[in-house]
Write an enzyme that holds these catalytic residues in place. Sequence first.
Site, PDB file in Angstrom:
ATOM      1  N   GLY A   1     -42.045  16.340 -10.296  1.00 31.64           N
ATOM      2  CA  GLY A   1     -42.644  16.072  -8.964  1.00 31.64           C
ATOM      3  C   GLY A   1     -41.656  15.963  -7.788  1.00 31.64           C
ATOM      4  O   GLY A   1     -41.657  16.352  -6.842  1.00 31.64           O
TER       5      GLY A   1
ATOM      6  N   ASP B   1     -38.960  13.475 -20.546  1.00 30.28           N
ATOM      7  CA  ASP B   1     -40.152  14.345 -21.071  1.00 30.28           C
ATOM      8  C   ASP B   1     -39.192  15.630 -21.457  1.00 30.28           C
ATOM      9  O   ASP B   1     -39.906  16.609 -22.001  1.00 30.28           O
ATOM     10  CB  ASP B   1     -41.196  14.655 -19.949  1.00 30.28           C
ATOM     11  CG  ASP B   1     -42.176  13.479 -19.743  1.00 30.28           C
ATOM     12  OD1 ASP B   1     -42.191  12.711 -20.760  1.00 30.28           O
ATOM     13  OD2 ASP B   1     -42.710  13.216 -18.610  1.00 30.28           O
TER      14      ASP B   1
ATOM     15  N   GLY C   1     -45.576  11.806 -23.061  1.00 30.59           N
ATOM     16  CA  GLY C   1     -45.777  13.178 -22.861  1.00 30.59           C
ATOM     17  C   GLY C   1     -47.177  13.496 -22.753  1.00 30.59           C
ATOM     18  O   GLY C   1     -47.654  13.748 -23.376  1.00 30.59           O
TER      19      GLY C   1
ATOM     20  N   ARG D   1     -38.598   4.265 -22.125  1.00 31.08           N
ATOM     21  CA  ARG D   1     -37.667   4.781 -20.797  1.00 31.08           C
ATOM     22  C   ARG D   1     -37.027   3.524 -20.762  1.00 31.08           C
ATOM     23  O   ARG D   1     -36.016   3.754 -19.872  1.00 31.08           O
ATOM     24  CB  ARG D   1     -38.688   4.757 -19.763  1.00 31.08           C
ATOM     25  CG  ARG D   1     -39.446   5.956 -19.783  1.00 31.08           C
ATOM     26  CD  ARG D   1     -40.036   6.646 -18.454  1.00 31.08           C
ATOM     27  NE  ARG D   1     -40.055   5.557 -17.352  1.00 31.08           N
ATOM     28  CZ  ARG D   1     -41.413   5.680 -16.603  1.00 31.08           C
ATOM     29  NH1 ARG D   1     -42.599   6.481 -16.905  1.00 31.08           N
ATOM     30  NH2 ARG D   1     -41.590   4.679 -15.615  1.00 31.08           N
TER      31      ARG D   1
HETATM   32  O1  F6P Z   1     -42.323  11.476 -16.660  1.00 35.82           O
HETATM   33  C1  F6P Z   1     -41.950  10.235 -17.460  1.00 35.82           C
HETATM   34  C2  F6P Z   1     -43.110   9.384 -18.122  1.00 35.82           C
HETATM   35  O2  F6P Z   1     -42.641   8.365 -18.934  1.00 35.82           O
HETATM   36  C3  F6P Z   1     -44.110  10.251 -19.125  1.00 35.82           C
HETATM   37  O3  F6P Z   1     -43.780  10.625 -20.377  1.00 35.82           O
HETATM   38  C4  F6P Z   1     -45.422   9.546 -18.892  1.00 35.82           C
HETATM   39  O4  F6P Z   1     -46.571   9.837 -19.242  1.00 35.82           O
HETATM   40  C5  F6P Z   1     -45.236   8.909 -17.377  1.00 35.82           C
HETATM   41  O5  F6P Z   1     -44.083   9.124 -17.020  1.00 35.82           O
HETATM   42  C6  F6P Z   1     -45.815   7.418 -17.381  1.00 35.82           C
HETATM   43  O6  F6P Z   1     -45.900   7.085 -16.003  1.00 35.82           O
HETATM   44  P1  F6P Z   1     -45.807   5.740 -15.154  1.00 35.82           P
HETATM   45  O7  F6P Z   1     -44.455   4.968 -15.311  1.00 35.82           O
HETATM   46  O8  F6P Z   1     -45.933   5.992 -13.842  1.00 35.82           O
HETATM   47  O9  F6P Z   1     -46.773   4.923 -15.926  1.00 35.82           O
END
Ligand code: F6P
Length: 360
Positions: A115, A138, A181, A286
């Site tokens: 994005g 990802d 993912g 993450r």
């Molecule tokens: O794009 C990274 C990611 O961790 C994806 O794997 C996951 O689907 C998404 O972000 C989760 O997003 P958020 O942090 O907005 O919940």
Amino acid sequence: MKKRIGILTSGGDCQGLNAAIRGVGKALYEALGDDLEILGIKDGYRGLIYGDYFSLEVSRFSGILTHGGTILGTSRQPFKEMRVIGDDGLDKVKAMKSNYRQMGLDCLVILGGNGTHKTANLLREEGLNVVTLPKTIDNDLWGTDMTFGFDSALEIASHVIDCIHTTADSHSRIFIVEVMGHKVGWLPLYAGVASGADVILLPEIPYDIDSVVNTISERERKGKHFSILAVAEGAISKAEAKMSKKELKAKRENMNYPSISYRIAAEIREHTGKEVRVTVPGHFQRGGDPSPTDRVLATRFGAAAAKLILNEQYGYMVALQNNKIVPVPLENVAGKLKSVPLDLDLIQYARDIGITFGDK
Ligand code: F6P
């Protein structure tokens, strides 16, 4: 003349953001010394929209290599809303351009995923000098063999499956580990293979629940009383793959499961009578410190981005291709997803050793 560079991190965070920020900052300060000012823009595009930034002295780039998260903060600012005038009457694109000019920037460095790259390209089209770095757990950014963040998240996801393995064995249970993912399955694929999952379900390969159940039953017949499934957040059944986005959304909402893994668990339980448990490591994947591999990759990307800026080569993402760092034009990257190709050798090798993907 003094160069002024802005830097921001946007979208979901990942490990290695600080290492990459450090790479850019240190390489620029090494080359330009006092002829440089770096401005840290807070919380991604939000900071650029509202003019929220601060000066990043050279000392700010020390001691952050091994730290997870981002010293700049981040936020999700959906691309599709960038040109929409909000309730506050703010024209976001106009505001970003005007703040860029007001800050007196020569270039804006943007660290982000899919994005983020669409908006970075929009800013390039609007005439701003932009250089970007590919981050995301990802690994789904088109144009680069690897994004930083992926390796660290892989280590965590694999560790989770490793730990689940021993308890699944003790209890003769079926375990589902839901790996991040939504749209692409690089992380569940690699984590599943790395940790010996028996079934891997990816968004790219729609599954049939009968095939999943057959794999589990077959293992039972062979005396293996537990099974491990690595399931992508975005796993989708064959029937669902035929639906429109709207139909799929309605179906999922009606099902009332917290996520796809819980639905698959209920279906397996119903078909096999076995105990099934679900583990969702979620944002754990993450978090924490970047792996050494991510630190190295982020440092390479950071120093390469600095080089582009010094050469006044704007409008590029630094990318890894065949183990070389190369610039890729932003217009080639924006809006393209790097899905797992169905003919990927790893998928075939995984099948060769008996891992199933729920499709056969
Ligand atoms: O794009 C990274 C990611 O961790 C994806 O794997 C996951 O689907 C998404 O972000 C989760 O997003 P958020 O942090 O907005 O919940």
